[in-house]
Design an enzyme around this catalytic site. Sequence first.
Site, PDB file in Angstrom:
ATOM      1  N   LYS A   1     -21.041  76.144  19.172  1.00  0.00           N
ATOM      2  CA  LYS A   1     -20.341  75.708  20.384  1.00  0.00           C
ATOM      3  C   LYS A   1     -18.997  76.403  20.556  1.00  0.00           C
ATOM      4  O   LYS A   1     -18.558  76.643  21.681  1.00  0.00           O
ATOM      5  CB  LYS A   1     -20.174  74.185  20.388  1.00  0.00           C
ATOM      6  CG  LYS A   1     -21.507  73.482  20.573  1.00  0.00           C
ATOM      7  CD  LYS A   1     -21.391  72.093  21.131  1.00  0.00           C
ATOM      8  CE  LYS A   1     -22.787  71.593  21.471  1.00  0.00           C
ATOM      9  NZ  LYS A   1     -22.854  70.263  21.997  1.00  0.00           N
TER      10      LYS A   1
ATOM     11  N   LYS B   1     -32.982  76.303  21.571  1.00  0.00           N
ATOM     12  CA  LYS B   1     -33.183  74.868  21.789  1.00  0.00           C
ATOM     13  C   LYS B   1     -33.047  74.525  23.276  1.00  0.00           C
ATOM     14  O   LYS B   1     -32.188  75.091  23.963  1.00  0.00           O
ATOM     15  CB  LYS B   1     -32.090  74.143  20.988  1.00  0.00           C
ATOM     16  CG  LYS B   1     -32.161  72.656  20.973  1.00  0.00           C
ATOM     17  CD  LYS B   1     -31.019  72.080  20.147  1.00  0.00           C
ATOM     18  CE  LYS B   1     -29.770  71.902  20.985  1.00  0.00           C
ATOM     19  NZ  LYS B   1     -29.146  70.594  20.926  1.00  0.00           N
TER      20      LYS B   1
ATOM     21  N   LYS C   1     -28.655  70.896  27.408  1.00  0.00           N
ATOM     22  CA  LYS C   1     -28.035  70.488  28.682  1.00  0.00           C
ATOM     23  C   LYS C   1     -27.178  71.611  29.244  1.00  0.00           C
ATOM     24  O   LYS C   1     -27.032  71.745  30.452  1.00  0.00           O
ATOM     25  CB  LYS C   1     -27.090  69.304  28.441  1.00  0.00           C
ATOM     26  CG  LYS C   1     -27.727  68.046  27.930  1.00  0.00           C
ATOM     27  CD  LYS C   1     -26.660  66.946  27.901  1.00  0.00           C
ATOM     28  CE  LYS C   1     -27.106  65.752  27.132  1.00  0.00           C
ATOM     29  NZ  LYS C   1     -26.364  65.554  25.875  1.00  0.00           N
TER      30      LYS C   1
HETATM   31  N1  AQP Z   1     -34.010  70.340  22.336  1.00  0.00           N
HETATM   32  C1  AQP Z   1     -34.006  69.174  21.694  1.00  0.00           C
HETATM   33  N2  AQP Z   1     -35.114  68.738  21.042  1.00  0.00           N
HETATM   34  C2  AQP Z   1     -35.126  67.546  20.393  1.00  0.00           C
HETATM   35  N3  AQP Z   1     -34.045  66.710  20.365  1.00  0.00           N
HETATM   36  C3  AQP Z   1     -32.928  67.112  21.013  1.00  0.00           C
HETATM   37  N4  AQP Z   1     -31.725  66.545  21.179  1.00  0.00           N
HETATM   38  C4  AQP Z   1     -30.933  67.350  21.919  1.00  0.00           C
HETATM   39  N5  AQP Z   1     -31.600  68.456  22.257  1.00  0.00           N
HETATM   40  C5  AQP Z   1     -32.848  68.341  21.702  1.00  0.00           C
HETATM   41  C6  AQP Z   1     -31.365  65.240  20.632  1.00  0.00           C
HETATM   42  O1  AQP Z   1     -30.897  64.427  21.697  1.00  0.00           O
HETATM   43  C7  AQP Z   1     -29.921  63.528  21.180  1.00  0.00           C
HETATM   44  C8  AQP Z   1     -28.739  63.513  22.081  1.00  0.00           C
HETATM   45  O2  AQP Z   1     -28.133  64.799  22.097  1.00  0.00           O
HETATM   46  P1  AQP Z   1     -26.605  64.913  22.476  1.00  0.00           P
HETATM   47  O3  AQP Z   1     -26.401  64.455  23.835  1.00  0.00           O
HETATM   48  O4  AQP Z   1     -25.797  64.162  21.495  1.00  0.00           O
HETATM   49  O5  AQP Z   1     -26.171  66.393  22.337  1.00  0.00           O
HETATM   50  P2  AQP Z   1     -26.807  67.725  21.935  1.00  0.00           P
HETATM   51  O6  AQP Z   1     -27.665  67.633  20.731  1.00  0.00           O
HETATM   52  O7  AQP Z   1     -25.662  68.661  21.824  1.00  0.00           O
HETATM   53  O8  AQP Z   1     -27.704  67.981  23.207  1.00  0.00           O
HETATM   54  P3  AQP Z   1     -27.847  69.271  24.066  1.00  0.00           P
HETATM   55  O9  AQP Z   1     -28.783  68.985  25.147  1.00  0.00           O
HETATM   56  O10 AQP Z   1     -28.147  70.436  23.220  1.00  0.00           O
HETATM   57  O11 AQP Z   1     -26.423  69.437  24.702  1.00  0.00           O
HETATM   58  P4  AQP Z   1     -25.491  70.704  24.690  1.00  0.00           P
HETATM   59  O12 AQP Z   1     -26.141  71.709  25.547  1.00  0.00           O
HETATM   60  O13 AQP Z   1     -24.222  70.170  25.271  1.00  0.00           O
HETATM   61  O14 AQP Z   1     -25.362  71.128  23.263  1.00  0.00           O
HETATM   62  C9  AQP Z   1     -29.613  63.948  19.740  1.00  0.00           C
HETATM   63  O15 AQP Z   1     -30.303  63.092  18.846  1.00  0.00           O
HETATM   64  C10 AQP Z   1     -30.177  65.342  19.684  1.00  0.00           C
HETATM   65  O16 AQP Z   1     -30.602  65.671  18.374  1.00  0.00           O
END
Ligand code: AQP
Length: 348
Positions: free
Chosen positions: A118, A210, A213
């Site tokens: 990040k 992955k 968001k």
């Molecule tokens: N691609 C994924 N596959 C399975 N699980 C996922 N999670 C996120 N992406 C995937 C799980 O969703 C939960 C909430 O995630 P978060 O909101 O805490 O943040 P994150 O993991 O940083 O999600 P993103 O979508 O990847 O956001 P950005 O783009 O901001 O980094 C967690 O349990 C996570 O494991």
Amino acid sequence: MSFKELVFSGVQPTGNLHLGNYLGAIKRFVELQNNHDCIYCVVDMHAITVPIAVWGGPEGLTRATREVTAAFIASGIDPKKHIVFNQSQVHEHAELAWVFNCVARIGWLNRMTQFKEKAGKDRENASVGLYAYPNLMAADILVYRATHVPVGEDQKQHLELARDIAQKFNNDFSESIAARGFGDMFFPLPEPIIQGPATRIMSLRDGSKKMSKSEPSDYSRINLTDDADAIAQKIRKAKTDPEPLPSEEKGLEPRPEADNLVGIYAALSDTTKADVLREFGGAQFSNFKSALVDLAVAALGPIGGEMKRLVQDHAYIDAVLADGSQRASAIAGKTMKAVKEIVGFVGR
Ligand code: AQP
């Protein structure tokens, strides 16, 4: 000391909730609530660790907080039986995180891959909050002395750190913990629950990344609020290879995009990849994608529709969060009072 089983997990309100968040986390939350006490948190303090343009500023944060809450409820989480709240309203998360900032070692945080990803190349310009994020995450879990944490694969390293912090706190303060009648462990070592065919859903455009968001291309993910047409279009355009589907799971190993779509199908239909390949082995992607569109629309359509309805009802959503925050505070307050005594802070 044995701890009562308690499930805790959180989702960041950073917009664009997607199929990965649903299958990797929220769907598991719903399953666990049938035989566990659960606390599900909208982690708004984590959301502001990235630049303001990314988290969307005050209005964006408010909107996304209500949207994640609506997604929890629309997916089937019962906020009366369990606790649904937003992190910033229970000040003990921040208080315990400070204590953990003093327990965790810089060397531990330096190994966190999410910070590296990040922060990117401009590490000097990343917020201190982004660096200390795993300590706050440990506090989120341990302020409830939660024992189980359902998360996607990407959070495994942070969970390991939370266990290390709990262990070090228990060791550093062992005499004080025992003297206050807590036995040899004040904090449990929380266990991650990372199971099933969808622990890491990949981008629909690139099977090595992955689903996320923050990925600029909307075609890389299926958002929970996408309508049937958008879901169909994104699945039809999803990157694949020219070969038909294999009949056995090992045939997916060198084919990340095929593996991803099969995993999504398995998770949405509550089966395994092996089951999916028994049905679709030898099929062309066009046929498989049509079946996946039908399945995804049937599973996600009602959730998206209910989310859109609930998110308009600010009074209801805000009341759910206020009630959950009050119930969460009652638990967190007790933990923090004990932590302050254990550490030696003088007070009432
Ligand atoms: N691609 C994924 N596959 C399975 N699980 C996922 N999670 C996120 N992406 C995937 C799980 O969703 C939960 C909430 O995630 P978060 O909101 O805490 O943040 P994150 O993991 O940083 O999600 P993103 O979508 O990847 O956001 P950005 O783009 O901001 O980094 C967690 O349990 C996570 O494991």
